[in-house]
Design a protein around this motif. Structure first.
Motif, short mmCIF file in Angstrom:
data_model
loop_
_atom_site.label_atom_id
_atom_site.label_comp_id
_atom_site.label_asym_id
_atom_site.label_seq_id
_atom_site.Cartn_x
_atom_site.Cartn_y
_atom_site.Cartn_z
N ALA A 35 0.84 -1.20 0.00
CA ALA A 35 0.00 0.00 0.00
C ALA A 35 0.87 1.25 0.00
CB ALA A 35 -0.91 0.00 1.23
N THR A 36 0.51 2.23 -0.83
CA THR A 36 1.20 3.52 -0.79
C THR A 36 0.78 4.25 0.49
OG1 THR A 36 -0.57 4.69 -1.94
CG2 THR A 36 1.17 3.69 -3.31
N PRO A 87 7.00 -4.15 -3.70
CA PRO A 87 6.55 -2.87 -3.12
C PRO A 87 5.23 -2.45 -3.74
CG PRO A 87 8.13 -2.44 -4.84
CD PRO A 87 7.99 -3.94 -4.77
N PRO A 88 4.66 -1.31 -3.32
CA PRO A 88 3.46 -0.80 -3.99
C PRO A 88 3.71 -0.57 -5.48
CG PRO A 88 3.87 0.40 -1.95
CD PRO A 88 5.07 -0.46 -2.19
N THR A 89 2.71 -0.85 -6.29
CA THR A 89 2.82 -0.63 -7.74
C THR A 89 2.60 0.85 -8.04
OG1 THR A 89 1.99 -2.84 -8.18
CG2 THR A 89 1.90 -1.26 -9.99
N VAL A 90 3.57 1.45 -8.74
CA VAL A 90 3.48 2.88 -9.11
C VAL A 90 3.83 3.01 -10.59
CG1 VAL A 90 4.39 5.19 -8.69
CG2 VAL A 90 4.10 3.61 -6.77
N LEU A 91 2.94 3.61 -11.37
CA LEU A 91 3.15 3.76 -12.81
C LEU A 91 3.95 5.01 -13.16
CD1 LEU A 91 -0.30 2.78 -14.37
CD2 LEU A 91 1.74 1.37 -14.15
N SER A 92 3.67 6.10 -12.48
CA SER A 92 4.27 7.39 -12.83
C SER A 92 5.70 7.51 -12.32
CB SER A 92 3.43 8.52 -12.25
OG SER A 92 4.09 9.76 -12.38
N GLU A 93 6.60 7.89 -13.21
CA GLU A 93 7.98 8.13 -12.80
C GLU A 93 8.04 9.30 -11.82
OE1 GLU A 93 10.94 6.66 -13.12
OE2 GLU A 93 9.86 5.00 -14.05
N LEU A 95 7.81 3.61 -1.87
CA LEU A 95 8.34 3.35 -0.53
C LEU A 95 7.16 3.36 0.44
CD1 LEU A 95 10.86 2.98 1.29
CD2 LEU A 95 10.92 5.46 1.54
N SER A 96 6.85 2.20 0.97
CA SER A 96 5.66 2.07 1.83
C SER A 96 5.92 2.62 3.24
CB SER A 96 5.26 0.60 1.95
OG SER A 96 6.23 -0.13 2.68
N LEU A 97 4.83 2.94 3.92
CA LEU A 97 4.93 3.38 5.32
C LEU A 97 5.58 2.30 6.17
CD1 LEU A 97 4.13 5.48 7.54
CD2 LEU A 97 2.03 4.14 7.83
N PHE A 98 5.22 1.05 5.91
CA PHE A 98 5.78 -0.08 6.67
C PHE A 98 7.31 -0.05 6.59
CE2 PHE A 98 7.32 -4.33 7.38
CZ PHE A 98 6.43 -4.93 8.26
N GLU A 99 7.84 0.12 5.36
CA GLU A 99 9.29 0.08 5.18
C GLU A 99 9.96 1.27 5.87
OE1 GLU A 99 12.58 -0.80 1.69
OE2 GLU A 99 10.46 -0.64 1.17
N LYS A 100 9.33 2.45 5.80
CA LYS A 100 9.89 3.62 6.49
C LYS A 100 9.93 3.40 8.00
CE LYS A 100 8.43 7.76 5.03
NZ LYS A 100 9.27 8.62 4.17
#
Length: 653
Positions: A388-389, A413-419, A426-431
């Motif tokens: 999740a983002t 990780p969360p899927t993100v299309l836009s560069e 970078l997920s909240l969990f990882e931070k």
């Protein structure tokens, strides 16, 4: 970073991602023919439909055809229905059911054209983005606190374990410890749950324990599939309600849904009585003249009623017509009042069910639904937190002071299309786990795969901290074999239960090599595709069931090529498509094979970890050793497989 500035930044990132998703969808539909988009599994052509029925206020339309439907469109997806021009259509629906030759879609209405020669396309859903922005615009002190933790501006209190009486007696010691820490946390607990370590079982116990204490629990997940897994574990064990569109809820769990519970609530009989009366009134209303503009001639409803009372006519409209229209208006007013009253009762019932529930379950996005807008939650529990983002996970976390996140930041990780929005990957969990490891716990006993299959990912990605439960330590292919066969050459070794992991090396073959279609960024490897088919044919020959076989490849074009040549019923998907799933036997096609030894996005090692940890009993990898070994981690993987006696040159087969 200043919190206000950070919130503005997050909103900008969400907008970048929203635009990228919609533009990617529109561009693909515009540039590709329907057939090409169907090959990419995001459209279904030549469908015929018929009205299957009505459920929870939606019309259910069953679209089918003789040709097998192979698509990534799944239950819960938003689709656009058209006669061949999806970008011009405004007819949308949500998929409720899917079979080999049919797909059922829930719609609000049914245009007459929508039943013959229909095309269905997967569509970008803007609702989720709107909910993220709305949450960022209306952050509570709880949501702001979450962001401060994420930015490292606020130090959380370290969880202190509390004792409890187990509800699930199958919990292992470390799962028990995680539950105790979750119950004792003042701020948050992170549950790092690698493959097969029982994240969902642990989260279910945490939710039940909080409910036992009289706490109000919000339990969410990023996807409907993961959420249904939680619902299944909690159903019948607490007062639960599952929010969301009924079509996005598994049929087996529909009794947990708010819709089902509302319609089966004791007071709902009043609504049913209203509906019966409304049906009769509609029949009676149809006996009179509907006040269409050509007959009304500018007269308002109020004026028509007044003229009917006084027996007058006006503007050339006959008295009988005025009287008939007046009767229609009176009955229609009565119908509207009954519908309004019915909705009020339904909303009251829904609110009562919400208030009585101990655990409310929803996807992260649907946690924004107005049903729970004013509900005070004691704790939020989120599964799939690493997918999740931050704007997505904020939706549920904005509603509770304490939270428990579960996931595995060593996998996708969360899927993100836009560069431009890459920062969202970078997920909240990882931070949080990076900044506050003291607020985390590792579930370290896995129940999925044979010990030998676990060895490499355990050492490479988890510092050797994982252990295999005795129940799966020695499982192997022989447990599934029905027919004993000898194939000769090296096939007998490749298919041996004694070699849980094998690698078929194509580097010395003249037939090796990756290719790229014109205009495509994806890759495929025809030789590896043929090898995959040969491996699967032999596995089927020894009696392995199709549903126990899975094929993974990092590239969409290779997945398409494989689906064209493999038997129906064998699941083929990208690494992303297999996240959170497992099969008894997995075959991986790595695809990359070139003199330049370029690996592209194979260098994303989280994808490698995900691919390697889907198999329970047997893993067969196919690739070019010389190309892959250019990366040190792939080199160590090949050395490990060679040491285990599972490395085979394709020329020897």
């Amino acid at each position: 970073m200043n919190i206000k500035r950070y919130i503005r930044r997050l909103k900008a990132l969400v907008e970048f991602e929203r635009r990228a998703e919609i533009e990617a969808m529109k561009k693909e539909i515009a540039l590709l023919s329907g057939k090409e988009r169907e090959e990419r599994r995001r459209a279904i052509l030549d469908l015929r439909g018929y009205l299957q029925g009505k459920e929870f206020g939606y019309l259910l339309v069953r679209f089918s055809r003789e040709k097998v439907i192979d698509t990534e469109i799944g239950v819960g997806d938003l689709v656009v229905i058209s006669r061949g021009q999806p970008l011009k259509s405004r007819f949308f629906g949500v998929v409720t059911e899917k079979g080999k030759r049919y797909i059922v879609v829930a719609v609000d209405n049914l245009p007459s054209w929508a039943l013959r020669r229909v095309r269905i396309d997967l569509f970008a859903n803007e609702i989720t983005f709107k909910r993220m922005i709305a949450t960022l615009n209306n952050l509570t002190d709880k949501g702001v606190r979450v962001l401060r933790f994420g930015l490292g501006q606020k130090e959380p209190k370290e969880p202190k374990s509390v004792s409890f009486e187990k509800i699930d007696n199958k919990l292992n010691k470390v799962q028990e410890k995680a539950v105790g820490l979750a119950l004792g946390t003042r701020d948050f607990l992170l549950i790092h749950g690698p493959f097969g370590t029982g994240k969902s079982r642990t989260l279910a116990e945490i939710a039940l324990q909080f409910a036992r204490q009289g706490k109000k629990v919000l339990a969410t997940a990023e996807t409907n599939v993961a959420l249904d897994n939680l619902v299944a574990r909690l159903f019948g064990r607490a007062r639960i309600v599952r929010l969301g569109h009924p079509s996005r809820i598994s049929n087996d769990l529909i009794r947990a849904s708010l819709f089902w519970q509302v319609e089966n609530f004791h007071r709902y009989r009043i609504v049913k009585n209203f509906r019966n009366i409304i049906d009769k009134l509609i029949g009676k209303r149809n006996e009179f003249q509907k006040p269409i503009p050509s007959l009304k001639r500018g007269l308002s409803d109020k004026k028509i009623l007044a003229l009917a009372r006084t027996g007058q006519t006006k503007r050339g409209v006959g008295y009988q017509t005025i009287r008939s229209m007046a009767e229609w208006i009176k009955i229609q007013t009565e119908i509207k009042e009954m519908i309004k009253e019915s909705k009020v009762i339904e909303e009251e019932i829904g609110q009562e069910i919400i208030n009585l529930s101990e655990i409310i379950l929803t996807t992260n996005s649907s946690a924004a639904l107005e049903f729970i807008e004013g509900v005070e939650f004691d704790v939020a529990i989120v599964d799939e937190a690493t997918q999740a983002t931050i704007p997505s996970i904020l939706i549920p976390l904005n509603k509770a002071r304490r939270f428990v996140l579960a996931g595995d930041h060593r996998q996708l990780p969360p899927t993100v299309l836009s560069e431009k929005a890459r920062e969202l990957s970078l997920s909240l969990f990882e931070k949080l786990i990076t900044n506050f490891p003291q607020n985390s716990i590792l579930l370290n006993i896995q129940y999925r795969m044979a010990e030998k299959l676990m060895d490499f990912p355990n050492r490479e990605f988890y510092q050797g901290k994982l252990k295999t439960d005795d129940s799966v330590k020695k499982i192997g292919l022989n447990d599934l074999v029905i027919k004993k066969k000898k194939f000769g050459n090296l096939w007998d070794d490749i298919l041996s239960s004694e070699k849980p992991i094998c690698f078929l090396d194509t580097s010395s073959s003249k037939r090796k090599g990756e290719v790229q279609r014109p205009g495509s960024f994806s890759k495929e490897n025809p030789f590896e595709a043929k090898l995959v088919r040969e491996v699967l044919d032999k596995l089927l020959e020894i009696g392995i069931k199709k549903e126990d076989l899975g094929v993974i490849t990092p590239y969409k074009n290779q997945a398409q090529a494989l689906r064209r040549i493999l038997e129906e019923g064998i699941e083929v998907d990208t690494v992303d498509g297999y996240q959170g799933r497992e099969k008894e036997v997995i075959v991986i096609s790595f695809v990359r094979s070139s003199k330049e030894k370029e690996l592209g996005f194979l260098t994303d090692l989280r994808r490698l970890n995900t691919a390697l940890t889907r198999a329970k009993r047997k893993l067969i990898c196919i690739g070019d050793k010389k190309t892959l070994a250019a990366h040190p981690v792939y080199g160590r993987l090949l050395d490990f497989i060679k040491k285990e006696g599972g490395l085979f040159s394709i020329d020897e087969v």
